[in-house]
Design an enzyme around this catalytic site. Structure first.
Site, PDB file in Angstrom:
ATOM      1  N   ASN A  74      -2.250   9.864 -21.693  1.00 58.19           N
ATOM      2  CA  ASN A  74      -2.369   9.940 -20.343  1.00 58.19           C
ATOM      3  C   ASN A  74      -1.134  10.567 -19.688  1.00 58.19           C
ATOM      4  OD1 ASN A  74      -2.721   9.336 -17.721  1.00 58.19           O
ATOM      5  ND2 ASN A  74      -3.214   7.288 -17.824  1.00 58.19           N
ATOM      6  N   ILE A 117      -2.094   0.150 -12.511  1.00 58.07           N
ATOM      7  CA  ILE A 117      -1.863   1.045 -11.283  1.00 58.07           C
ATOM      8  C   ILE A 117      -3.136   2.083 -10.989  1.00 58.07           C
ATOM      9  CG2 ILE A 117      -0.378   2.507 -12.550  1.00 58.07           C
ATOM     10  CD1 ILE A 117       0.842   3.139  -9.732  1.00 58.07           C
ATOM     11  N   ALA A 118      -3.978   2.126 -10.217  1.00 54.64           N
ATOM     12  CA  ALA A 118      -5.024   3.021 -10.066  1.00 54.64           C
ATOM     13  C   ALA A 118      -5.320   3.712  -8.787  1.00 54.64           C
ATOM     14  CB  ALA A 118      -6.137   2.391 -10.671  1.00 54.64           C
ATOM     15  N   GLU A 160       3.096  -0.318 -20.168  1.00 53.99           N
ATOM     16  CA  GLU A 160       2.485   0.751 -21.396  1.00 53.99           C
ATOM     17  C   GLU A 160       1.805   1.737 -20.703  1.00 53.99           C
ATOM     18  OE1 GLU A 160       2.312  -2.468 -21.654  1.00 53.99           O
ATOM     19  OE2 GLU A 160       3.831  -3.032 -23.466  1.00 53.99           O
ATOM     20  N   TYR A 188       5.550   8.333 -13.987  1.00 54.07           N
ATOM     21  CA  TYR A 188       6.566   7.307 -14.304  1.00 54.07           C
ATOM     22  C   TYR A 188       7.950   8.080 -14.630  1.00 54.07           C
ATOM     23  CZ  TYR A 188       2.598   4.587 -15.175  1.00 54.07           C
ATOM     24  OH  TYR A 188       1.342   3.849 -14.861  1.00 54.07           O
TER      25      TYR A 188
END
Ligand SMILES: CC(C)(COP(=O)(O)OP(=O)(O)OC[C@H]1O[C@@H](n2cnc3c(N)ncnc32)[C@H](O)[C@@H]1OP(=O)(O)O)[C@@H](O)C(=O)NCCC(=O)NCCS
Length: 159
Positions: free
Chosen positions: A119, A80-81, A114, A126
């Site tokens: 991060n 995801i970015a 993961e 999340y």
């Protein structure tokens, strides 16, 4: 006049070959070990039925993407970015909500991912959706770069 809501202008749809250049730019901006052009090209050319490459698009601009798979009673978020210039505007949440809706559309599924131990921004994201640490993978992103495994149960609500 009604206030403009930039999130309402977003479209969530499958990644196309034409998106590749923008996606690769974002991938290279966002990750130390980016996925390669060859990998993205191959995945888009020969899509697997259980793997999903989706973008968030505003007009012609790709403002983020998410890659996930759905395998029976489990789903995995693989990537995801959101490019730095568009971060902190709710696009990451939009991508995650949209992907989770697809994952839970026809069954209640556990979702795994993961994330690098270092991060924190991604971990905060999340956690907001009910993901919690369920394991650790040593050296997952390279030497001394461990990853947490995050899990969201089928019955776990966002917090
Ligand atoms: C992680 C990422 C996708 C978040 O995208 P985003 O569009 O900026 O996220 P949002 O604006 O929807 O923010 C959602 C939540 O994430 C958390 N968050 C995002 N960026 C943060 C930051 N820099 N610091 C702290 N929390 C952050 C917050 O909890 C935020 O909720 P809030 O705004 O209510 O506080 C984005 O930072 C990114 O692409 N990072 C680089 C790639 C990456 O690390 N991907 C994850 C791999 S596991």
């Amino acid at each position: 006049m009604a206030a403009r809501n930039p999130l309402q202008e977003l479209i969530f749809e499958p990644m196309q070959a034409d998106d590749l250049q923008q996606v690769l730019e974002i991938e290279n901006q966002c990750f130390e070990n980016p996925w390669s052009k060859t990998y993205f090209t191959l995945c888009l050319k020969r899509p697997r039925s259980y793997e999903y490459f989706y973008v968030a698009r505003r007009e012609d601009t790709v403002v983020g993407y998410i890659v996930f798979n759905i395998l029976h009673e489990e789903a995995h978020i693989l990537n995801i970015a959101v490019p730095p210039t568009y971060q902190r505007q709710g696009i990451g949440k939009y991508l995650l909500i949209s992907a989770l809706e697809m994952m839970q559309a026809d069954a209640e599924r556990e979702v795994f991912l993961e994330v690098a131990v270092s991060n924190l921004p991604a971990q905060y994201l999340y956690r907001q959706f009910g993901f919690r640490i369920c394991g650790i993978r040593k050296n997952y992103y390279g030497r001394y770069k461990d990853a947490y495994v995050f899990r969201k149960g089928a019955d776990t609500d966002a917090t």
